[in-house]
Design a protein around this motif. Structure first.
Motif, PDB file in Angstrom:
ATOM      1  N   GLU A 116       0.860  -1.418   0.099  1.00  0.00           N
ATOM      2  CA  GLU A 116       0.056  -0.019   0.106  1.00  0.00           C
ATOM      3  C   GLU A 116       0.879   1.289   0.245  1.00  0.00           C
ATOM      4  OE1 GLU A 116      -2.221  -0.628   3.323  1.00  0.00           O
ATOM      5  OE2 GLU A 116      -3.974  -1.791   2.240  1.00  0.00           O
ATOM      6  N   GLN A 117       1.984   1.396   0.855  1.00  0.00           N
ATOM      7  CA  GLN A 117       2.973   2.370   0.697  1.00  0.00           C
ATOM      8  C   GLN A 117       3.401   2.733  -0.524  1.00  0.00           C
ATOM      9  OE1 GLN A 117       5.748   1.712   3.753  1.00  0.00           O
ATOM     10  NE2 GLN A 117       4.149   1.470   5.416  1.00  0.00           N
ATOM     11  N   GLU A 139       5.190   0.317 -12.463  1.00  0.00           N
ATOM     12  CA  GLU A 139       6.537   0.477 -12.907  1.00  0.00           C
ATOM     13  C   GLU A 139       7.673  -0.509 -12.601  1.00  0.00           C
ATOM     14  OE1 GLU A 139       7.677   4.620 -12.583  1.00  0.00           O
ATOM     15  OE2 GLU A 139       5.844   5.316 -13.887  1.00  0.00           O
ATOM     16  N   GLU A 140       8.637  -0.690 -13.195  1.00  0.00           N
ATOM     17  CA  GLU A 140       9.759  -1.804 -12.748  1.00  0.00           C
ATOM     18  C   GLU A 140      10.272  -1.356 -11.382  1.00  0.00           C
ATOM     19  OE1 GLU A 140      13.492  -3.983 -14.579  1.00  0.00           O
ATOM     20  OE2 GLU A 140      12.456  -2.583 -15.865  1.00  0.00           O
ATOM     21  N   ALA A 147      11.793  -1.403  -5.381  1.00  0.00           N
ATOM     22  CA  ALA A 147      11.540  -0.919  -4.020  1.00  0.00           C
ATOM     23  C   ALA A 147      10.608  -1.993  -3.086  1.00  0.00           C
ATOM     24  CB  ALA A 147      10.679   0.467  -4.240  1.00  0.00           C
ATOM     25  N   LEU A 148       9.926  -2.604  -3.907  1.00  0.00           N
ATOM     26  CA  LEU A 148       9.058  -3.666  -3.018  1.00  0.00           C
ATOM     27  C   LEU A 148      10.011  -4.826  -2.495  1.00  0.00           C
ATOM     28  CD1 LEU A 148       6.449  -4.984  -1.820  1.00  0.00           C
ATOM     29  CD2 LEU A 148       6.198  -6.022  -4.139  1.00  0.00           C
ATOM     30  N   VAL A 149      11.142  -5.181  -3.295  1.00  0.00           N
ATOM     31  CA  VAL A 149      12.066  -6.337  -3.021  1.00  0.00           C
ATOM     32  C   VAL A 149      12.936  -5.638  -1.843  1.00  0.00           C
ATOM     33  CG1 VAL A 149      13.768  -7.556  -3.634  1.00  0.00           C
ATOM     34  CG2 VAL A 149      11.886  -7.618  -5.306  1.00  0.00           C
ATOM     35  N   GLN A 155      13.056  -7.119   2.119  1.00  0.00           N
ATOM     36  CA  GLN A 155      14.053  -7.834   2.488  1.00  0.00           C
ATOM     37  C   GLN A 155      14.508  -7.434   3.912  1.00  0.00           C
ATOM     38  OE1 GLN A 155      16.750  -7.244  -0.519  1.00  0.00           O
ATOM     39  NE2 GLN A 155      16.418  -9.076  -1.724  1.00  0.00           N
ATOM     40  N   ASN A 156      13.962  -6.107   4.368  1.00  0.00           N
ATOM     41  CA  ASN A 156      14.297  -5.917   5.684  1.00  0.00           C
ATOM     42  C   ASN A 156      13.757  -6.733   6.636  1.00  0.00           C
ATOM     43  OD1 ASN A 156      15.825  -3.694   4.716  1.00  0.00           O
ATOM     44  ND2 ASN A 156      14.024  -2.187   4.555  1.00  0.00           N
TER      45      ASN A 156
END
Length: 235
Positions: free
Chosen positions: A177-178, A210-211, A216-218, A222-223
């Motif tokens: 959502e962010q 967008e790619e 950014a999601l990955v 990963q955090n």
């Protein structure tokens, strides 16, 4: 022979059996695909609806003939109660799982089967048989067609493998959502081969973005320590 065919008991028996057959045929398709309401449910709904219709036609004949000057009876009233009341049974087959709603088609099939039973009970055999054929073909054949091409927003798949005992789906949804990633549906499946802990794979079906948003999601996911693996199937 003609006397038997014209006998009310014989007519009611034929209609009940036909209603059971037609309703059962629809139920076989639902049973085959392992839906909440299967063969027995559809058969019972169809037979029960047929029985109510028969009750409306034959159940009050003697009483009405004895009180014909005082009784104004409409057989369709009982049918109306069946159509409205069947909604409670259909609602029981609808399941909400995350962003996904399942069981709507099965609920609709139960509603149609009730109509088939009422139609058979009223003696309208041809419309009942034609409706049964249409329902079975629509459930079986149309279920194999992918209608994604009708959607303007193309759907992509994001597979996230996590430690089940440590993860929360709300955290993953919050990250999406962010980043303004629209989630269309969510499913999950337990993964085998991880002996040290229970692992589950969340499958997110999202609209195309967008790619850089995927990157950014990955990076954001990963955090989280509970995230084991991320795979994005973008089209």
């Amino acid at each position: 022979m003609l006397d038997i065919l014209a006998n009310d008991t014989f007519i009611m028996t034929v209609r009940l059996v036909l209603a059971a057959i037609l309703g059962g045929l629809v139920g076989v398709e639902r049973e085959y695909h392992q839906h909440p309401a299967g063969f027995r449910t559809h058969l019972l709904v169809s037979v029960g609806s047929c029985l109510i219709m028969l009750l409306a036609f034959y159940g009050f004949q003697t009483y009405m003939s004895e009180n014909e000057n005082y009784i104004n009876f409409d057989p369709s009233r009982l049918a109306a109660y069946v159509v409205s009341g069947i909604g409670f049974l259909g609602a029981g087959t609808i399941l909400v799982q995350g962003y996904t709603v399942r069981g709507l088609t099965t609920a609709a099939s139960i509603w149609v089967v009730a109509g088939i039973g009422l139609t058979v009970g009223a003696g309208l055999y041809t419309p009942a048989i034609i409706t049964t054929v249409i329902v079975i073909l629509s459930l079986y054949l149309l279920g194999k067609i992918d209608f994604n091409f009708l959607s303007k927003a193309q759907k992509n798949n994001i597979y996230i493998t996590v430690d089940e005992n440590k993860s929360t789906l709300t955290s993953i949804i919050s990250v999406c959502e962010q980043l303004d990633i629209q989630i269309k549906a969510i499913s999950s499946e337990r993964q085998e081969g991880y002996k040290e802990s229970s692992v589950i794979e969340y499958r997110l079906y999202v609209a195309t973005v967008e790619e850089k948003t995927y990157y950014a999601l990955v990076e954001a996911l990963q955090n989280y320590e509970f995230v084991r693996k991320i795979n994005i199937d973008a089209k």
